[in-house]
Write an enzyme that holds these catalytic residues in place. Structure first.
Site, mmCIF file in Angstrom:
data_model
loop_
_atom_site.group_PDB
_atom_site.id
_atom_site.type_symbol
_atom_site.label_atom_id
_atom_site.label_comp_id
_atom_site.label_asym_id
_atom_site.label_seq_id
_atom_site.Cartn_x
_atom_site.Cartn_y
_atom_site.Cartn_z
ATOM 1 N N THR A 24 0.829 -1.201 0.000
ATOM 2 C CA THR A 24 0.000 0.000 0.000
ATOM 3 C C THR A 24 0.867 1.257 0.000
ATOM 4 O O THR A 24 0.607 2.215 -0.744
ATOM 5 C CB THR A 24 -0.936 -0.001 1.228
ATOM 6 O OG1 THR A 24 -1.717 -1.203 1.215
ATOM 7 C CG2 THR A 24 -1.852 1.202 1.220
ATOM 8 N N ALA A 68 9.396 -14.193 -0.536
ATOM 9 C CA ALA A 68 10.694 -13.761 0.006
ATOM 10 C C ALA A 68 11.159 -14.641 1.157
ATOM 11 O O ALA A 68 12.330 -14.635 1.498
ATOM 12 C CB ALA A 68 10.624 -12.316 0.464
ATOM 13 N N PHE A 94 8.464 -8.997 2.541
ATOM 14 C CA PHE A 94 8.653 -9.061 3.986
ATOM 15 C C PHE A 94 9.647 -8.009 4.476
ATOM 16 O O PHE A 94 9.745 -6.924 3.913
ATOM 17 C CB PHE A 94 9.046 -10.479 4.411
ATOM 18 C CG PHE A 94 7.995 -11.512 4.087
ATOM 19 C CD1 PHE A 94 6.680 -11.347 4.505
ATOM 20 C CD2 PHE A 94 8.294 -12.633 3.340
ATOM 21 C CE1 PHE A 94 5.700 -12.287 4.196
ATOM 22 C CE2 PHE A 94 7.319 -13.584 3.031
ATOM 23 C CZ PHE A 94 6.021 -13.405 3.465
#
Length: 556
Positions: free
Chosen positions: A73, A273, A301
């Site tokens: 986001t 990841a 992450f």
């Protein structure tokens, strides 16, 4: 409060041709996938090679928690904010996997008024890239078993086969299986298993390739297993690299979409990841950098996973620089790292916040080790109190750390203006002091130890007997000079997911290694990491539906 999907479905999308036109692309540079999606031509990447690169802004976060960090986001919101400041910015993201979409984590298309659209398509089948990767992977599995069934000319030892089947879904039941049962007409019985598509070597190869020819060469180098004499067997030995590349001829093309504010976004590739290298494709990031003044991208992450791999693996392979890093933190997640139960996160608790800052501090130190300028972005949630936000701001300012409060979920690009202004200053003042964590010419064991100690903060590593034997064998095969890809829990800096905050005095357990020669790195499995996740007790799929009119509901 509207849900992400409600906001997405109310957004006004422009035809994808207008997005392409704004990027000054010709009709030969892209092909439409419906009205709002497009594939960028592989030839565009070559056409743009001599153009100077825009500045790469890498977004990461603290160790994730169930409270959410909102890294995607913030990535989308920052890209929109840069455009509001009249900077030509393009966003580069990974493609979501159906595993977490149907499971627990959710999608990877941003949220609120900072989303990439159409979010329903992106979170589900999109342009079929993950299906193509799954098909190519499983075609190779079928060829391997057929070769053994038809006489095994290459003397493949079924006990030493490394290649696994894949599917793009969390399914713990498929981690270990037996194939070939049912007599001579059904094949040769052997142990097998499934990995999730986004952790497959073919996914990594697609994301690290720079052309169709490069893709084919990398696929040809895949080591599928070993002979009875322990000699490696490659895809080239099976003469199947051409057919596998054929299945990926469209998947290698990056995907062009737009955000809620019509900012261009290139979405391509989706390796996890925690069990893979966690970055979108080199072609996506490089294309965005050639087309824009800034490319805002993310690595999966926390900085202990995505950033480490972005810089030590992807940057090496892609030959590009990172101008600045944004470290996303939330009051809620920091309180969890400070010991607060997830059910009490809405209650003000500055003391817990103070305790949780140790996690943020370690990620800051990691970015400083790489020699990159950075900004801490506080991703605002409605439950945050003024006292809690002020504490983080004061802590950062006291320690000489640039910080910006962002509210891009609720306000879109407007909520990221402060962050964007500070990012521009940081990126423009980059002194070029970048350092890798390790030299690729060091031994595999040394590289593992350096990542564990410098990035995770471990005291040391502990190798299993299997890992010790593999180290000797891999070095003997000439694979010792490759980068490493650490598979580790995302929830902790250690390999124990229950150790939150900033654990001290721990040792990272190295269980086993896997040679991803086509991708160009050695996968190192730590602790109890699985390459095929399982579904939670109440999967997100329980809340999803589609109306008789075809409208999707319950997708975040």
């Amino acid at each position: 409060m509207k849900t992400d999907i409600e906001i997405a479905q109310e957004a006004k999308l422009v035809p994808i041709g207008e997005i392409a036109k704004d990027l000054q692309l010709t009709e030969a540079d892209w092909e439409p996938y419906g009205h709002t999606k497009a594939k960028l031509s592989e030839k565009l990447f070559k056409k743009l090679q001599d153009k100077p690169d825009g500045k790469v802004i890498l977004v990461t976060s603290i160790n994730p928690t169930p409270a959410g960090e909102g890294k995607s986001t913030v990535t989308v919101g920052l890209g929109q904010a840069l455009n509001k400041l009249n900077k030509k910015a393009i966003i580069a993201l990974r493609e979501p996997s159906l595993g977490p979409v149907m499971g627990m984590k959710g999608g990877a298309a941003g949220g609120g008024y900072s989303q990439v659209l159409p979010m329903e398509d992106i979170n589900l089948h999109f342009t079929g890239d993950l299906h193509a990767i799954t098909s190519a992977n499983n075609a190779l599995s079928a060829i391997i078993d057929n070769h053994i069934h038809r006489g095994n000319e290459l003397n493949i030892d079924p006990r030493r086969l490394e290649w696994k089947r894949v599917m793009d879904m969390n399914d713990r039941s498929l981690r270990q299986i037996v194939v070939g049962l049912g007599g001579p007409l059904r094949g040769v019985p052997r142990e097998d298993g499934f990995t999730i598509t986004v952790a497959s070597e073919i996914m990594a190869i697609l994301c690290l390739s720079t052309s169709l020819g490069d893709l084919k060469q990398r696929i040809s180098r895949i080591v599928i297993g070993f002979t009875y004499k322990e000699e490696p067997i490659t895809v080239k030995d099976l003469k199947i690299e051409g057919a596998l590349t054929l299945l990926l001829k469209d998947a290698i093309k990056p995907n062009l979409v737009q955000t809620t504010e019509n900012t261009p976004a290139i979405i391509h590739g989706g390796p996890f990841a925690n069990i893979a290298h966690g970055c979108n494709s080199i072609m996506a990031t490089k294309t965005a950098a050639k087309l824009g003044d800034y490319v805002v991208t993310e690595a999966g992450f926390g900085a202990d996973l995505g950033v480490e791999k972005f810089l030590n693996i992807k940057s090496r392979a892609g030959g590009f620089d990172t101008a600045a890093v944004v470290i996303v933190a939330t009051v809620r997640a920091l309180k969890m790292h400070g010991g607060v139960d997830k059910n009490n996160l809405s209650v003000e608790n500055v003391e817990a916040l103070k305790n949780g800052m140790s996690n943020l501090k370690k990620h800051i130190e990691t970015i400083e080790q790489f020699g990159l300028p950075y900004i801490v972005a506080i991703n605002k949630f409605p439950t945050d109190t003024e006292a809690e936000i002020d504490f983080i701001k004061t802590w950062c300012e006291t320690n000489g750390i640039e910080v910006a409060l962002t509210d891009v979920w609720a306000q879109g690009g407007e909520g990221g203006i402060e962050l964007a202004e500070k990012v521009i200053i940081k990126a423009d003042s980059n002194q070029g002091n970048f350092n890798y964590t390790y030299d690729v010419n060091e031994s595999i064991e040394s590289k593992i130890r350096l990542v564990a100690q410098k990035v995770y903060g471990a005291d040391d590593i502990e190798l299993s007997q299997k890992a010790k034997k593999q180290l000797v064998f891999f070095e003997k095969q000439g694979w010792g000079k490759l980068p490493i890809c650490m598979a580790k829990t995302q929830y902790s800096l250690s390999d124990d997911p229950t150790l939150l905050g900033r654990p001290k005095g721990f040792t990272v357990s190295i269980r086993e290694l896997h040679a991803s020669i086509g991708a160009g790195f050695i996968v190192v499995l730590t602790g109890d990491m699985m390459t095929m996740p399982g579904l939670p007790k109440n999967p997100a799929a329980y809340n999803m539906d589609v109306t008789d009119e075809g409208k999707i509901i319950g997708l975040f």
